[in-house]
Design a protein around this motif. Sequence first.
Motif, PDB file in Angstrom:
ATOM      1  N   ARG A 220     -15.428   6.161  -7.659  1.00 40.94           N
ATOM      2  CA  ARG A 220     -14.380   6.532  -6.712  1.00 40.94           C
ATOM      3  C   ARG A 220     -13.526   5.330  -6.325  1.00 40.94           C
ATOM      4  N   ASP A 223      -9.774   2.967 -10.695  1.00 43.81           N
ATOM      5  CA  ASP A 223      -8.729   3.870 -11.193  1.00 43.81           C
ATOM      6  C   ASP A 223      -8.609   3.853 -12.704  1.00 43.81           C
ATOM      7  N   ASN A 226     -12.095   8.750 -15.115  1.00 37.77           N
ATOM      8  CA  ASN A 226     -12.524   9.948 -14.406  1.00 37.77           C
ATOM      9  C   ASN A 226     -14.041  10.055 -14.546  1.00 37.77           C
ATOM     10  N   ALA A 251     -17.080  14.686  -4.515  1.00 36.51           N
ATOM     11  CA  ALA A 251     -15.982  14.960  -5.439  1.00 36.51           C
ATOM     12  C   ALA A 251     -14.662  14.424  -4.886  1.00 36.51           C
ATOM     13  N   GLU A 252     -13.748  14.147  -5.796  1.00 35.16           N
ATOM     14  CA  GLU A 252     -12.415  13.677  -5.414  1.00 35.16           C
ATOM     15  C   GLU A 252     -11.404  14.283  -6.375  1.00 35.16           C
ATOM     16  N   ASP A 253     -10.442  14.990  -5.855  1.00 36.66           N
ATOM     17  CA  ASP A 253      -9.450  15.660  -6.692  1.00 36.66           C
ATOM     18  C   ASP A 253      -8.793  14.677  -7.651  1.00 36.66           C
ATOM     19  N   LYS A 255     -10.077  12.889  -9.908  1.00 34.16           N
ATOM     20  CA  LYS A 255     -10.853  11.728 -10.354  1.00 34.16           C
ATOM     21  C   LYS A 255     -12.333  12.023 -10.545  1.00 34.16           C
ATOM     22  N   VAL A 256     -12.945  12.748  -9.634  1.00 33.10           N
ATOM     23  CA  VAL A 256     -14.391  12.979  -9.682  1.00 33.10           C
ATOM     24  C   VAL A 256     -14.702  14.464  -9.510  1.00 33.10           C
TER      25      VAL A 256
END
Length: 375
Positions: A220, A223, A226, A251-253, A255-256
């Motif tokens: 996270r 950059d 993914n 979770a991260e929109d 990316k994860v």
Amino acid sequence: MKSVAFLYIGGPHHVFHAAPAAAALAKAARDVQVVNLVSGERSAALIERVYAAYDAPPPDIRPFDTPWWGGLAARISGRASARKLPALLRHRRELAGFDALVTAECSSSILRHFGLYDAKMVLIPHGAGDRAISIEKRMALFDKVIVAGPKNAERMVDCGVVRREDLAEVGYLKLDLMRQLRGQAPKLFDNDRPTIFYNPHFKRELSSLMQAEAIVAAFRAQDRFNLVLAPHIRAFEDATPAERMQWEALAEDGKVIVDLGSDRLLDMSYAIGADIYLGDVSSQVYEFLADPRPCVFVNAHGVRWEGDPNYAFWTLGDVCTPEMVLQAVTVAADRHASYLQQQRAAVAASFGESDGAADRAASQIRQLIGDPEMP
């Protein structure tokens, strides 16, 4: 008419390992009654998906329910797997009426100790990994063991678990199915960053799952990549809703992705769609390597693994500590060439020839039950 029951009691992740043979048998042998005995609607839906992929007739699906005391045992123990034995005992007379029983796990072998002698028993082991659990004494209780490739066949014979004449190598049924289901890899993220498929095993004493939160946090904070956190589907089968929410919050929109239970854990979406594999002891690495790509393995318990056949897959990529994951992943693509030849050899030994595997498995079952229409 001969009858064959395919028994799915180990969870929905077993369906794609055995149902291709059921579909192929139902399609090729109209003189053989093929019944799918399932625990739960999810497995039933997956079986229908498999049959459709092989253009087989509609599946005969019947419930394989657990008695009330089996449900109580599962709640008290906190283990969903505690339902299996009660269900087998409840249905043992029904199972005795089939000419053959086919399963993807060894639990049903206990039926031999409860008077099931006439029905032939067939094992199609799920996965094609290297750990010793894939070779166990209960396999000797089956009349036929249908494996994917020569690796496990030779190991079973060498260990004295299964006789050579009781083995059949047919290829990896799940891979045969995936080629029926899709022609290209799914798009996992709407960006051009390389995607990591992080696949911790469910057994905590072997897995990197205890370090997974820190590993996800490291991704996270960067950059370049993914990440898909997609543990073995059993890793969270006994988790509470609150525990699931805690993990899903990682979770991260864009990316994860954190996936603890969707069908994408089962149908190789992540194994096909990712660029780099990150794992510990899951046999899913071989599914990923059906198309050889970079791998990194997390040694979360300080295992002295060199030379241990249970960790043979750790020779197919760099091995690192949990703290060094990001660094290892960063150089994985550059280092892949040094592992490519070994990866191809390992996949060939694990899977054999997978195209047509379902048809070959079905043929083995027909031979075993003495199907009079067998060509």
